[in-house]
Scaffold this active site. Structure first.
Site, PDB file in Angstrom:
ATOM      1  N   GLY A  14      65.158  14.811 103.630  1.00 33.34           N
ATOM      2  CA  GLY A  14      63.823  14.226 103.648  1.00 33.34           C
ATOM      3  C   GLY A  14      63.779  12.935 102.862  1.00 33.34           C
ATOM      4  N   ASN A  91      64.916  18.684  99.663  1.00 29.39           N
ATOM      5  CA  ASN A  91      63.567  18.141  99.544  1.00 29.39           C
ATOM      6  C   ASN A  91      62.688  18.396 100.767  1.00 29.39           C
ATOM      7  OD1 ASN A  91      61.415  16.194  98.565  1.00 29.39           O
ATOM      8  ND2 ASN A  91      62.146  15.089 100.367  1.00 29.39           N
ATOM      9  N   SER A 144      56.971  23.871  94.836  1.00 32.90           N
ATOM     10  CA  SER A 144      55.577  23.426  94.781  1.00 32.90           C
ATOM     11  C   SER A 144      54.816  24.319  93.816  1.00 32.90           C
ATOM     12  CB  SER A 144      54.934  23.501  96.165  1.00 32.90           C
ATOM     13  OG  SER A 144      53.541  23.259  96.099  1.00 32.90           O
ATOM     14  N   TYR A 157      52.551  28.728 103.596  1.00 39.79           N
ATOM     15  CA  TYR A 157      53.258  27.673 102.867  1.00 39.79           C
ATOM     16  C   TYR A 157      53.484  28.099 101.415  1.00 39.79           C
ATOM     17  CZ  TYR A 157      53.807  23.252 100.313  1.00 39.79           C
ATOM     18  OH  TYR A 157      54.246  22.256  99.485  1.00 39.79           O
ATOM     19  N   ALA A 160      56.175  30.691 101.215  1.00 37.95           N
ATOM     20  CA  ALA A 160      57.505  30.129 101.462  1.00 37.95           C
ATOM     21  C   ALA A 160      58.018  29.375 100.235  1.00 37.95           C
ATOM     22  CB  ALA A 160      57.465  29.215 102.679  1.00 37.95           C
TER      23      ALA A 160
END
Length: 270
Positions: A14, A91, A144, A157, A160
């Site tokens: 990424g 990433n 995150s 999300y 994950a």
């Protein structure tokens, strides 16, 4: 600061936008050899040129979609042709959409899980055997804060990313005795301040209008529930602030650090 990364081969997935691009450029500034991975050929070539301008020993763009099961092995082969892979930065990630779990379509779950977790598993699995053979390496996963506390309206999300954090810890236990360190950075709402940082596929590219579409129809009350307050007077980190931590974790200065998940969140979790 000289982090002694000159000549070390680093894969950054990424790498054409936002956090990944900032990481690739920071490694380049330290004289590393960069394998920049992304889907946007034009943006990738631009990143490679910038890496060389910054002082990268070498730089190569590999055009690949990491949701393709064969991509990781192809990337690893391209990287090893440049030299032994010393650093892997996983990433790639991002939410596919947004909404409440009870209203979600199960057919969409796999996309979120694969983009955020599957890509990390496959890319790590591809580079790990060579690192084990050499008894050396640093793996940095980008998680995150959603994986720490759960982001409202991003249930799959968040799950994950929590899995990425868990994988970081267990892999660190597994490969630590083999000389390999594994850490994770968990940003909150990171955005680049460089208008050059948004490739065509980036969620942050204004032309994609991703966030307006993802949260279309969301009530002001629910949008307010999504916000978290920081203690530093601004809402999000910059991509450069995340990149600086990745650079440190890849270096020998962080040689006794492994299995950690670092929040870059302005104190929003306090």
């Amino acid at each position: 600061m000289d982090l002694d990364l000159k000549g070390r081969v680093a894969i950054v997935t990424g790498a054409t936008a936002n956090i990944g691009r900032a990481i690739a450029l920071d490694f380049a500034s330290e004289g590393a050899a960069i394998i920049a991975v992304g889907r946007d050929q034009e943006a990738g070539e631009h990143v490679v040129a910038q890496c060389l301008d910054r002082g990268a020993e070498r730089a190569l763009f590999v055009s690949a979609d990491l949701t393709n099961p064969n991509a990781a092995l192809q990337i690893a082969a391209s990287a090893e042709a440049m030299g032994p892979v010393a650093v892997l930065v996983n990433n790639v990630g991002g939410n596919i959409g947004a909404g409440f779990f009870a209203e979600s379509d199960p057919a969409t779950w796999d996309s979120d899980i694969d983009l955020n977790l599957g890509t990390v598993l496959r890319m790590t699995h591809a580079v790990l055997p060579a690192m084990i053979d050499r008894k050396s390496g640093a793996i940095i996963n980008i998680g995150s804060t959603a994986g720490l506390v759960g982001d409202y309206m991003l249930p799959v999300y968040s799950a994950a990313k929590a899995a990425v954090h868990g994988f970081t810890r267990v892999l660190a236990k597994e490969v630590g005795p083999l000389g390999i360190r594994v850490n994770c950075i968990a940003p909150y709402g990171t955005i680049s301040t460089d208008p050059d940082a948004f490739s065509k596929g980036s969620r942050f590219n204004p032309d994609n209008d991703f966030f307006r579409k993802a949260f279309a129809g969301t009530s002001p009350e629910d949008m307010a529930k999504r916000a978290r307050q920081t203690v530093l007077g601004r809402p999000v980190a910059t991509a450069q602030e995340v990149a600086s931590l990745a650079l440190y974790l890849a270096s020998d200065l962080a040689g006794f650090i492994t299995g950690q998940v670092y929040a870059v969140d302005g104190g929003s979790l306090l």
